[in-house]
Scaffold this active site. Structure first.
Site, PDB file in Angstrom:
ATOM      1  N   LEU A  33       0.718  -1.143   0.154  1.00 26.08           N
ATOM      2  CA  LEU A  33      -0.022  -0.076  -0.241  1.00 26.08           C
ATOM      3  C   LEU A  33       0.820   1.157  -0.229  1.00 26.08           C
ATOM      4  O   LEU A  33       1.829   1.422   0.756  1.00 26.08           O
ATOM      5  CB  LEU A  33      -1.028   0.012   1.241  1.00 26.08           C
ATOM      6  N   HIS A  37      -3.438   4.206  -2.673  1.00 31.18           N
ATOM      7  CA  HIS A  37      -4.433   3.479  -2.198  1.00 31.18           C
ATOM      8  C   HIS A  37      -5.088   4.088  -1.063  1.00 31.18           C
ATOM      9  O   HIS A  37      -6.332   4.040  -0.750  1.00 31.18           O
ATOM     10  CB  HIS A  37      -3.900   1.938  -1.425  1.00 31.18           C
ATOM     11  N   SER A 185       2.607   3.867  -7.485  1.00 25.14           N
ATOM     12  CA  SER A 185       2.351   2.591  -7.857  1.00 25.14           C
ATOM     13  C   SER A 185       3.262   1.680  -7.080  1.00 25.14           C
ATOM     14  O   SER A 185       4.397   1.868  -6.331  1.00 25.14           O
ATOM     15  CB  SER A 185       2.789   2.435  -9.406  1.00 25.14           C
TER      16      SER A 185
HETATM   17  P1  AMP Z   1      -3.609  -2.036  -7.032  1.00 24.10           P
HETATM   18  O1  AMP Z   1      -3.143  -2.446  -5.413  1.00 24.10           O
HETATM   19  O2  AMP Z   1      -2.562  -1.758  -7.810  1.00 24.10           O
HETATM   20  O3  AMP Z   1      -4.811  -3.224  -7.404  1.00 24.10           O
HETATM   21  O4  AMP Z   1      -4.698  -0.816  -6.873  1.00 24.10           O
HETATM   22  C1  AMP Z   1      -5.834  -1.013  -6.161  1.00 24.10           C
HETATM   23  C2  AMP Z   1      -6.536   0.237  -6.261  1.00 24.10           C
HETATM   24  O5  AMP Z   1      -5.579   1.484  -6.101  1.00 24.10           O
HETATM   25  C3  AMP Z   1      -6.901   0.291  -7.852  1.00 24.10           C
HETATM   26  O6  AMP Z   1      -7.996   0.972  -7.930  1.00 24.10           O
HETATM   27  C4  AMP Z   1      -5.716   1.627  -8.284  1.00 24.10           C
HETATM   28  O7  AMP Z   1      -6.239   2.153  -9.394  1.00 24.10           O
HETATM   29  C5  AMP Z   1      -5.912   2.362  -7.117  1.00 24.10           C
HETATM   30  N1  AMP Z   1      -4.727   3.216  -7.286  1.00 24.10           N
HETATM   31  C6  AMP Z   1      -3.248   2.635  -7.413  1.00 24.10           C
HETATM   32  N2  AMP Z   1      -2.195   3.647  -7.608  1.00 24.10           N
HETATM   33  C7  AMP Z   1      -3.192   4.676  -7.407  1.00 24.10           C
HETATM   34  C8  AMP Z   1      -2.756   6.100  -7.464  1.00 24.10           C
HETATM   35  N3  AMP Z   1      -1.414   6.502  -7.614  1.00 24.10           N
HETATM   36  N4  AMP Z   1      -3.824   7.050  -7.351  1.00 24.10           N
HETATM   37  C9  AMP Z   1      -5.019   6.647  -6.875  1.00 24.10           C
HETATM   38  N5  AMP Z   1      -5.238   5.453  -7.091  1.00 24.10           N
HETATM   39  C10 AMP Z   1      -4.538   4.450  -7.221  1.00 24.10           C
END
Ligand code: AMP
Length: 253
Positions: A33, A37, A185
């Site tokens: 996270l 997130h 990310s």
């Molecule tokens: P993930 O753990 O990569 O599957 O991401 C989980 C959620 O967090 C997804 O809805 C992503 O689009 C969101 N997310 C990831 N990085 C960002 C960011 N930099 N800004 C906003 N939302 C994010």
């Protein structure tokens, strides 16, 4: 915050009547996270009475096994971060809980999922939609939160919720960036210090007013391996590699 690992445990909590009339917000994640997130979680906590986050590193959305193997995991730090946010339930199931059918059943979208990232990562969005449908069916939230950083994913999830008559509202949240512009990310944790320094150029070039061809050649000249850059419905989408690390981003255009 309670950590729930099984479907059975979740269902027994969900059917308890102390929270029956309270709104439920849900943020699905793959862990490791970061502030992106956490912005989704904060929004959920603001808008709902009960808040649920899931951490599930979903293997079916990885078309590249080495990417899955290298995906960062930091469960204890994740838990510590979530403890400070007001989340009530952390769902952390294993593969068999989410895929009792061993992924025999999948959700396949036949149009948007074949474009942009879908063109370059065969099967990726089948895995994304299949896991999100399972999680939404399990949690049955009033609202579920998705980041615009993964804009194509957000659009597909929203389309799926409408197509399958789900009652959950799919809410989009703006991309959260580092001060230098790089979108947060989980994959950023894998960048070498040199590549981390270069990475913000991706957003800089993507959001410049350069035409597509120029943008691609600037990226290549800066040291990125370009997977694709495309304009689609008033947004510019891109994916690039720095070493083995694939970064994606998108901006309005
Ligand atoms: P993930 O753990 O990569 O599957 O991401 C989980 C959620 O967090 C997804 O809805 C992503 O689009 C969101 N997310 C990831 N990085 C960002 C960011 N930099 N800004 C906003 N939302 C994010």
């Amino acid at each position: 915050m309670q950590i729930i690992k099984t479907v059975e445990q979740w269902r027994s909590w969900r059917s308890g009547n102390t929270h029956a009339s309270k709104s439920i917000g849900f943020v699905p994640t793959m862990g490791a996270l970061h502030k992106g997130h956490l912005s989704l979680v904060e929004r959920s906590v603001k808008e709902n009475q009960i808040n649920v986050v899931s951490i599930f590193l979903n293997p079916t959305q990885f078309n590249n096994q080495s990417d899955l193997q290298a995906y960062p995991e930091s469960f204890e730090t994740d838990v510590a971060q979530l403890e400070r946010t007001g989340v009530d339930q952390l769902l952390a199931p294993d593969f068999n809980e989410i895929y009792p059918d061993n992924y025999q059943y999948k959700v396949i979208e036949t149009s948007l999922s074949k474009q942009l990232c879908g063109k370059h990562r065969p099967g990726h969005f089948d895995g994304v939609l299949s896991v999100v449908l399972r999680l939404l069916n399990l949690v049955q939230p009033d609202r579920a939160y998705f980041g615009e950083k993964d804009y194509q994913q957000y659009q597909l999830v929203k389309g799926m919720a409408e197509a399958f008559l789900l009652e959950t509202e799919i809410v989009s949240c703006s991309t959260v960036r580092e001060a230098d512009g790089l979108a947060f990310s989980s994959r950023n944790f894998r960048l070498t210090p040199g590549d981390r320094e270069l990475a913000p150029k991706f957003y800089e070039i993507l959001s410049s007013r350069l035409d597509l061809e120029k943008a691609v050649s600037e990226l290549v000249a800066s040291g990125f391996k370009v997977d694709y850059v495309e304009d689609f419905k008033n947004r510019r989408f891109g994916a690039v590699y720095l070493g083995e690390v694939r970064l994606i981003d998108n901006v309005p255009c």
